[in-house]
Design an enzyme around this catalytic site. Structure first.
Site, PDB file in Angstrom:
ATOM      1  N   TYR A 183      11.647  21.873 -19.535  1.00  0.00           N
ATOM      2  CA  TYR A 183      11.163  20.936 -20.548  1.00  0.00           C
ATOM      3  C   TYR A 183      11.857  21.216 -21.883  1.00  0.00           C
ATOM      4  CZ  TYR A 183       8.172  19.611 -16.799  1.00  0.00           C
ATOM      5  OH  TYR A 183       7.748  19.173 -15.566  1.00  0.00           O
ATOM      6  N   LYS A 322      -2.179  27.166  -7.325  1.00  0.00           N
ATOM      7  CA  LYS A 322      -2.710  26.380  -6.201  1.00  0.00           C
ATOM      8  C   LYS A 322      -4.034  26.930  -5.667  1.00  0.00           C
ATOM      9  CE  LYS A 322       1.465  26.692  -4.234  1.00  0.00           C
ATOM     10  NZ  LYS A 322       2.300  27.171  -5.348  1.00  0.00           N
TER      11      LYS A 322
HETATM   12  C1  LIG Z   1      -0.238  20.856  -9.370  1.00  0.00           C
HETATM   13  C2  LIG Z   1       0.554  21.787 -10.234  1.00  0.00           C
HETATM   14  C3  LIG Z   1       0.688  21.531 -11.582  1.00  0.00           C
HETATM   15  C4  LIG Z   1       1.373  22.422 -12.420  1.00  0.00           C
HETATM   16  N1  LIG Z   1       1.410  22.170 -13.758  1.00  0.00           N
HETATM   17  C5  LIG Z   1       1.947  23.088 -14.594  1.00  0.00           C
HETATM   18  C6  LIG Z   1       1.861  22.925 -16.002  1.00  0.00           C
HETATM   19  O1  LIG Z   1       1.275  21.956 -16.518  1.00  0.00           O
HETATM   20  N2  LIG Z   1       2.432  23.865 -16.784  1.00  0.00           N
HETATM   21  C7  LIG Z   1       3.074  24.959 -16.255  1.00  0.00           C
HETATM   22  O2  LIG Z   1       3.592  25.795 -17.016  1.00  0.00           O
HETATM   23  N3  LIG Z   1       3.124  25.160 -14.941  1.00  0.00           N
HETATM   24  C8  LIG Z   1       2.562  24.263 -14.093  1.00  0.00           C
HETATM   25  N4  LIG Z   1       2.569  24.496 -12.749  1.00  0.00           N
HETATM   26  C9  LIG Z   1       3.030  25.808 -12.240  1.00  0.00           C
HETATM   27  C10 LIG Z   1       1.822  26.759 -12.099  1.00  0.00           C
HETATM   28  O3  LIG Z   1       1.297  27.113 -13.360  1.00  0.00           O
HETATM   29  C11 LIG Z   1       2.196  28.045 -11.337  1.00  0.00           C
HETATM   30  O4  LIG Z   1       3.170  28.750 -12.055  1.00  0.00           O
HETATM   31  C12 LIG Z   1       2.698  27.730  -9.946  1.00  0.00           C
HETATM   32  O5  LIG Z   1       1.800  26.870  -9.278  1.00  0.00           O
HETATM   33  C13 LIG Z   1       2.914  28.979  -9.112  1.00  0.00           C
HETATM   34  O6  LIG Z   1       1.706  29.668  -8.930  1.00  0.00           O
HETATM   35  P1  LIG Z   1       0.901  29.552  -7.525  1.00  0.00           P
HETATM   36  O7  LIG Z   1       1.850  29.993  -6.430  1.00  0.00           O
HETATM   37  O8  LIG Z   1      -0.259  30.491  -7.708  1.00  0.00           O
HETATM   38  O9  LIG Z   1       0.486  28.122  -7.348  1.00  0.00           O
HETATM   39  C14 LIG Z   1       1.949  23.586 -11.873  1.00  0.00           C
HETATM   40  C15 LIG Z   1       1.849  23.834 -10.499  1.00  0.00           C
HETATM   41  C16 LIG Z   1       1.152  22.961  -9.681  1.00  0.00           C
HETATM   42  C17 LIG Z   1       1.010  23.279  -8.219  1.00  0.00           C
END
Ligand SMILES: Cc1cc2nc3c(=O)[nH]c(=O)nc-3n(C[C@H](O)[C@H](O)[C@H](O)COP(=O)(O)O)c2cc1C
Length: 368
Positions: A183, A322
């Site tokens: 971004y 997630k």
């Molecule tokens: C549905 C979704 C939306 C996300 N939105 C953002 C966000 O708004 N800002 C951000 O920095 N990361 C965002 N991410 C990344 C998550 O913060 C996180 O780093 C990523 O899901 C990996 O972690 P996890 O394996 O526990 O899901 C998003 C991820 C998912 C799955």
């Protein structure tokens, strides 16, 4: 099932915040803030996930109209938006949660449809992002951006500053500056995108100048002890990567140490599976060692890897994305080693205010 004091569930003092555990709600865009306003269903979503002295980071929230690029993403640049956020923050605080707002500007990750008067999205460059094929096979397209003039950049910095002020007014405990995932801020930071020849382009110092001006602006509003920063030096999202991610990450960490930033949240570049089990190869260790504040990791963690990372001192806190969206009581489930609800990718970004959002069930404590 008996509760055990696992590393993830031990207390941790993050500056002025005495956290009761280390399971953080990662920032998660959920595309349910119609007209950029978080409604009652958003308050319900976050309050379901709030726990006493547990840290939640709200989804990426736009700092201005030009910051927008995704459907139903929230904003925090108008009075109406601040008022809407107040009820969300109050709901989290009533449960004792510590709540930070992630503030962002998408830069060139936008289209004319989202921009005021259908103008071009702004960026450090006029190079367009190539169409992106998403996990579900759909293709995401972006409009050709307009390169910001040097004299326009202070306005964007002050948009971030106003957003930080608005976050305080809405009652948030702090802000997280979104310097990750391709971004606007990362567009400036990384050399695959930044092709400027002025003081915001070229060497590392120049490419990080915008990020550090934004961080300083937030500090001016609320103090460094309420400002966190999210970085993803190794990511290549949205055609945004750097030829020397280690140097970039270390440069930012050194600068953030000088500013006394509260926390640095970093995204794991690699998750591997050994004999079917997730393993995190600790690729962020050198950053963790250098950063003076609280270190938060995210990306692919489960209960076991989170416990290991905390107990081995690899991180202070672990942010879950997630698993947290699908398990409103994730810290409790980790404590009890209870089974987790599976997440449903098909509803991650759908606009329904309930389905795939607030309808993930809590653990039935009478059955454990
Ligand atoms: C549905 C979704 C939306 C996300 N939105 C953002 C966000 O708004 N800002 C951000 O920095 N990361 C965002 N991410 C990344 C998550 O913060 C996180 O780093 C990523 O899901 C990996 O972690 P996890 O394996 O526990 O899901 C998003 C991820 C998912 C799955």
């Amino acid at each position: 099932m008996e509760a055990k004091a696992i590393p993830l569930l031990t207390p941790y003092t993050m500056g002025r915040f005495d956290l009761s555990h280390r399971v953080v709600h990662a920032p998660l865009t959920r595309s349910r803030c119609y007209n950029n306003l978080p409604g009652e269903h958003v308050a319900l979503y976050y309050s379901q996930r709030a726990s006493k002295a547990g840290l939640l980071i709200a989804e990426a929230t736009g700092v201005s109209q030009t910051a927008q690029g995704y459907p139903n993403a929230p904003g925090i640049w108008t009075k109406e938006q601040v008022e809407a956020w107040k009820q969300v923050v109050d709901a989290v605080h009533r449960k004792g949660g510590v709540f930070f707002c992630q503030i962002w500007h998408v830069g060139r990750a936008s289209t004319y449809d989202y921009q005021p008067n259908g103008q071009a999205p702004v960026s450090c460059t006029d190079k367009q992002i190539m169409p992106q094929v998403l996990k579900d096979g759909t293709v995401e397209e972006f409009s050709t951006p307009r390169r910001l003039r040097e004299d326009e950049i202070p306005q964007i910095v002050s948009d971030f500053q106003l957003a930080a002020r608005n976050c305080m007014e809405a009652g948030f405990d702090g802000v997280e500056i979104h310097c990750a995932f391709g971004y606007l801020i990362e567009q400036f930071m990384k050399d695959s995108v930044n092709d400027r020849t002025d003081k915001y382009g070229g060497n590392m110092e120049n490419r990080c100048r915008f990020a550090l001006e934004v961080i300083q602006a937030a500090i001016n509003e609320m103090g460094a002890d309420r400002v966190g920063v999210r970085l993803s030096p190794y990511s290549n999202c949205l055609d945004c990567w750097d030829s020397d991610p280690d140097a970039l990450g270390l440069y930012m960490i050194d600068a953030m140490n000088k500013l006394g930033i509260l926390y640095c949240s970093m995204v794991e570049p690699e998750v591997i599976k050994v004999d079917g089990k997730v393993q995190i190869p600790y690729k962020l260790l050198h950053f963790r060692k250098d950063f003076a504040g609280t270190f938060i990791v995210a990306g692919g963690y489960n209960r076991e890897e989170g416990n290991k990372a905390v107990s081995e001192g690899y991180t202070d806190l672990v942010a879950y994305g997630k698993w947290f969206l699908a398990n409103p009581d994730l810290p409790k489930r980790f404590e009890l080693n209870a089974p987790l609800n599976k997440y449903d990718r098909s509803t991650f970004y759908t606009p329904d205010p309930v389905v795939g959002y607030t309808d993930y069930p809590f653990l039935d404590l009478s059955s454990v």
